[in-house]
Write an enzyme that holds these catalytic residues in place. Sequence first.
Site, PDB file in Angstrom:
ATOM      1  N   LYS A 180       0.835  -1.195   0.000  1.00 25.67           N
ATOM      2  CA  LYS A 180       0.000   0.000   0.000  1.00 25.67           C
ATOM      3  C   LYS A 180       0.868   1.242   0.000  1.00 25.67           C
ATOM      4  CE  LYS A 180      -1.909   2.363   3.282  1.00 25.67           C
ATOM      5  NZ  LYS A 180      -1.626   3.698   2.709  1.00 25.67           N
ATOM      6  N   GLY A 232       7.404   4.403   8.244  1.00 24.91           N
ATOM      7  CA  GLY A 232       6.545   5.555   8.532  1.00 24.91           C
ATOM      8  C   GLY A 232       6.794   6.053   9.943  1.00 24.91           C
ATOM      9  N   SER A 233       5.762   6.574  10.559  1.00 28.57           N
ATOM     10  CA  SER A 233       5.941   7.198  11.871  1.00 28.57           C
ATOM     11  C   SER A 233       6.086   6.156  12.975  1.00 28.57           C
ATOM     12  CB  SER A 233       4.755   8.105  12.173  1.00 28.57           C
ATOM     13  OG  SER A 233       3.570   7.340  12.215  1.00 28.57           O
ATOM     14  N   THR A 234       6.761   6.536  14.040  1.00 30.87           N
ATOM     15  CA  THR A 234       6.925   5.665  15.201  1.00 30.87           C
ATOM     16  C   THR A 234       5.563   5.334  15.816  1.00 30.87           C
ATOM     17  OG1 THR A 234       9.150   6.477  15.608  1.00 30.87           O
ATOM     18  CG2 THR A 234       8.010   5.525  17.497  1.00 30.87           C
ATOM     19  N   VAL A 236       2.588   4.971  14.332  1.00 34.92           N
ATOM     20  CA  VAL A 236       1.907   3.908  13.581  1.00 34.92           C
ATOM     21  C   VAL A 236       2.685   2.598  13.699  1.00 34.92           C
ATOM     22  CG1 VAL A 236       1.142   3.143  11.305  1.00 34.92           C
ATOM     23  CG2 VAL A 236       0.706   5.489  12.032  1.00 34.92           C
ATOM     24  N   GLY A 237       4.002   2.658  13.734  1.00 35.20           N
ATOM     25  CA  GLY A 237       4.808   1.454  13.930  1.00 35.20           C
ATOM     26  C   GLY A 237       4.414   0.731  15.208  1.00 35.20           C
ATOM     27  N   GLU A 254      10.716   0.509   9.945  1.00 39.69           N
ATOM     28  CA  GLU A 254      11.636   1.636   9.725  1.00 39.69           C
ATOM     29  C   GLU A 254      10.888   2.887  10.137  1.00 39.69           C
ATOM     30  OE1 GLU A 254      14.707   1.588   8.495  1.00 39.69           O
ATOM     31  OE2 GLU A 254      14.855  -0.369   7.495  1.00 39.69           O
ATOM     32  N   CYS A 288      13.720  10.469   6.976  1.00 39.07           N
ATOM     33  CA  CYS A 288      13.755   9.842   8.301  1.00 39.07           C
ATOM     34  C   CYS A 288      15.157   9.899   8.904  1.00 39.07           C
ATOM     35  CB  CYS A 288      13.231   8.418   8.242  1.00 39.07           C
ATOM     36  SG  CYS A 288      13.986   7.422   6.974  1.00 39.07           S
ATOM     37  N   GLU A 385      10.831  14.945  16.112  1.00 40.74           N
ATOM     38  CA  GLU A 385      11.146  14.955  14.682  1.00 40.74           C
ATOM     39  C   GLU A 385      10.306  16.026  14.001  1.00 40.74           C
ATOM     40  OE1 GLU A 385       9.887  11.344  12.653  1.00 40.74           O
ATOM     41  OE2 GLU A 385      11.731  11.340  11.487  1.00 40.74           O
TER      42      GLU A 385
HETATM   43  P1  NAD Z   1       2.186   7.491   8.947  1.00 38.80           P
HETATM   44  O1  NAD Z   1       3.028   6.580   9.731  1.00 38.80           O
HETATM   45  O2  NAD Z   1       0.878   7.908   9.464  1.00 38.80           O
HETATM   46  O3  NAD Z   1       1.901   6.838   7.511  1.00 38.80           O
HETATM   47  C1  NAD Z   1       2.784   5.957   6.847  1.00 38.80           C
HETATM   48  C2  NAD Z   1       1.961   4.902   6.138  1.00 38.80           C
HETATM   49  O4  NAD Z   1       1.254   4.121   7.071  1.00 38.80           O
HETATM   50  C3  NAD Z   1       0.919   5.433   5.180  1.00 38.80           C
HETATM   51  O5  NAD Z   1       0.869   4.592   4.046  1.00 38.80           O
HETATM   52  C4  NAD Z   1      -0.365   5.318   5.980  1.00 38.80           C
HETATM   53  O6  NAD Z   1      -1.515   5.193   5.176  1.00 38.80           O
HETATM   54  C5  NAD Z   1      -0.120   4.051   6.744  1.00 38.80           C
HETATM   55  N1  NAD Z   1      -0.866   3.884   7.981  1.00 38.80           N
HETATM   56  C6  NAD Z   1      -1.379   4.834   8.804  1.00 38.80           C
HETATM   57  N2  NAD Z   1      -1.984   4.260   9.868  1.00 38.80           N
HETATM   58  C7  NAD Z   1      -1.841   2.925   9.727  1.00 38.80           C
HETATM   59  C8  NAD Z   1      -2.219   1.796  10.517  1.00 38.80           C
HETATM   60  N3  NAD Z   1      -2.865   1.931  11.673  1.00 38.80           N
HETATM   61  N4  NAD Z   1      -1.899   0.567  10.077  1.00 38.80           N
HETATM   62  C9  NAD Z   1      -1.223   0.396   8.942  1.00 38.80           C
HETATM   63  N5  NAD Z   1      -0.836   1.426   8.142  1.00 38.80           N
HETATM   64  C10 NAD Z   1      -1.140   2.674   8.539  1.00 38.80           C
HETATM   65  O7  NAD Z   1       3.060   8.728   8.629  1.00 38.80           O
HETATM   66  P2  NAD Z   1       2.531  10.141   8.102  1.00 38.80           P
HETATM   67  O8  NAD Z   1       1.212  10.513   8.685  1.00 38.80           O
HETATM   68  O9  NAD Z   1       2.603  10.080   6.658  1.00 38.80           O
HETATM   69  O10 NAD Z   1       3.630  11.082   8.692  1.00 38.80           O
HETATM   70  C11 NAD Z   1       3.606  11.469  10.056  1.00 38.80           C
HETATM   71  C12 NAD Z   1       4.991  11.605  10.595  1.00 38.80           C
HETATM   72  O11 NAD Z   1       5.671  10.352  10.468  1.00 38.80           O
HETATM   73  C13 NAD Z   1       5.889  12.567   9.855  1.00 38.80           C
HETATM   74  O12 NAD Z   1       5.698  13.868  10.205  1.00 38.80           O
HETATM   75  C14 NAD Z   1       7.246  12.041  10.238  1.00 38.80           C
HETATM   76  O13 NAD Z   1       7.617  12.484  11.493  1.00 38.80           O
HETATM   77  C15 NAD Z   1       7.037  10.565  10.268  1.00 38.80           C
HETATM   78  N6  NAD Z   1       7.443   9.898   9.017  1.00 38.80           N
HETATM   79  C16 NAD Z   1       8.555   9.132   9.033  1.00 38.80           C
HETATM   80  C17 NAD Z   1       8.967   8.514   7.863  1.00 38.80           C
HETATM   81  C18 NAD Z   1      10.154   7.652   7.818  1.00 38.80           C
HETATM   82  O14 NAD Z   1      10.638   7.357   6.752  1.00 38.80           O
HETATM   83  N7  NAD Z   1      10.673   7.197   8.928  1.00 38.80           N
HETATM   84  C19 NAD Z   1       8.257   8.672   6.686  1.00 38.80           C
HETATM   85  C20 NAD Z   1       7.106   9.451   6.710  1.00 38.80           C
HETATM   86  C21 NAD Z   1       6.717  10.052   7.898  1.00 38.80           C
END
Ligand code: NAD
Length: 486
Positions: A180, A232-234, A236-237, A254, A288, A385
Site C-alpha cells: 500500500k 513511517g511514523s513511530t 503507527v509502527g 523503519e 527519516c 522529529e
Molecule cells: P504514517 O506513519 O501515518 O503513515 C505511513 C503509512 O502508514 C501510510 O501509508 C499510511 O496510510 C499508513 N498507515 C497509517 N496508519 C496505519 C495503521 N494503523 N496501520 C497500517 N498502516 C497505517 O506517517 P505520516 O502521517 O505520513 O507522517 C507522520 C509523521 O511520520 C511525519 O511527520 C514524520 O515524522 C514521520 N514519518 C517518518 C517517515 C520515515 O521514513 N521514517 C516517513 C514518513 C513520515
Amino acid sequence: GPAPESNTDVQAWLDANKDGFGHFINGKFTGTEGRDTIAVTNPANGLVLANVAHGTQADVDAAVKAARAAFGTWSALPGHERAKYLYAIARHIQKRERFFSVLETMDNGKPIRETRDIDIPLVARHFYHHAGWAEMVETEFEGFSPVGVCGQVIPWNFPLLMLAWKIAPALAAGNTVVLKPAELTPLTAVAFAEICHEVGLPAGVVNIVHGDGATGAAICGHEDVDKVAFTGSTEVGRIIREQIAGSEKKLSLELGGKSPFIVFEDADIDGAVEGVVDAIWFNQGEVCCAGSRILVQEGIAARFYDKLRKRMETLRVGDPLDKTIDIGALVSAGQLERVTSLVEQGKAEGGTLWQAPVKLPTKGNFFAPGFFTDVDPVSTVCEVEIFGPVATATTFRTPDEAIALANNTKYGLAASVWSENINLALDAAARVKAGVVWINSTNLLDAGAGFGGYRESGFGREGGREGLYEYLAADWEKRLPLARDE
Ligand code: NAD
C-alpha cells in the site's frame, strides 16, 4: 532561468485516467467503479492530479488471495528466472526515468533535480542489485525458503524508492507482495504496476492496493499475510506492533529519527556546511535519517553558524519542476501546519530561528529553510522529529559531551561525524548508537548497504545481505548463528 521540466507526458497520462486509478490485483487494474476514491493533489499548487481507489477489506482480501495463489509458482522458479523479471523492471524504470521523475515531483513536491538525480536512479539501482540477489540467494543462503505473502506499507517522503526497498528484496527471495503506497503519494506506484504488467511479471506476484491507514491496518492484520514491513511514523509502527503481537508474522519497522550531525573543531568547515545542506535541506527535510540535530564544537561555532547562514541564503525555494530549485513544497497542508507549529514552539521556548529571507510562492505548501540556535538540548525542537527543513544547532566542549548529546534521544537511525582526525572520527562513530553512521558525509544510501534503526527508530534492515534476512522464512533465520560460526 531555464524553463521548468515539461510535464506533457505525465499530464497526458493523467488526462487518460480521469476516471481515477484502481488497485493492481492479480495482474489487472480494477478501475474505480463502485469504489470510494481519494483525491491526490500537487503540493506545489494544490491542484488535484488524480483520484485513486480507497481500498476496502474486500480489496485487501482479493489482493492477499492473489498473492497466495501466485506464491507457489513464483517461489519455485529458479532464482535466475526471478532475476530476469527484476532486471527487466530496472531497465523499464530507466527507460521511463524522465516520466517517473516528473510524476514523483508533481505528486510529492520534491525538486526535479532530486527525483531525476537521486530517487529514480536509486530505484533502478535497487532492482538491479536485487536481481543479483535473486541469482545468488540459493547459494548464499543454503536451504533457505521465502517467508510467503508480504504485506508492505510505505510513507510519502520517497514514494517510489520506498516501494523499491520493499518489493525488490521480497521478490528476489521468492515472496509475493501486497503493497500500500501512502495515500498522499500513490501515483508512481500506479506507473510501477504498469511496468509489472509490461514485463510480464506473473499475475499476483505484486499487488498494489491504495488507501489510508484503515487499508494499511487491513493488510497488516490479514490472517494470510506472513510478513509485515512498514516504513513511517513511530506512532503507527507501535500500533502495528501491537496489532500483530502474538501472531506468527515476521515484522520489520523503519520509523522516525532525530539524527545527530557532529562537527568537531578540526573538521573541514566548508565541507561540513555543505553536509548540512544535504542533511536537512535535502527533500525539504522530510527524511527519516535527516541530520536534524547539529552539534558543533564550541571553538568553531560562531564561524560555522556564520558560514551556514550565508550558504542557506543561496538556497532556492519554489516550483519543484524548475531545474534550479533546491527546496520544493512540503507534501501536504497538514505537514506544513505541523512544521509551522513545531517551529513556533521552538521560538516560544526561547530558540533563535535563522531562516533564509526568501519570497515563498503564494500557493502551495512551502516553508523557508532554517535552523535554531540557543536551544536547550531537552527542548521540544531538539527532541521531536520536525520532518521539515529546520535543524537545531547546539554546542559541545569535549568529544565525550558530543557523544552524550548525540545519544540523548529515543531514536537511533543515523548519524554523521565530521573531523579531519580519523582516530577521533572512528572512535566517535563507534560510540554513537545509530544504525548508520557516516563520516565526513551524510545521507548516502546504497542498495548494497543495510539501513535501519535502533530503539524507537525500529528494527530490521533494508538493503544488502542483512536486508535479505527479513524476507527469508523464520526457520532459516534460526540457523543464522550457526551459519555465522562456521
Ligand atoms: P504514517 O506513519 O501515518 O503513515 C505511513 C503509512 O502508514 C501510510 O501509508 C499510511 O496510510 C499508513 N498507515 C497509517 N496508519 C496505519 C495503521 N494503523 N496501520 C497500517 N498502516 C497505517 O506517517 P505520516 O502521517 O505520513 O507522517 C507522520 C509523521 O511520520 C511525519 O511527520 C514524520 O515524522 C514521520 N514519518 C517518518 C517517515 C520515515 O521514513 N521514517 C516517513 C514518513 C513520515
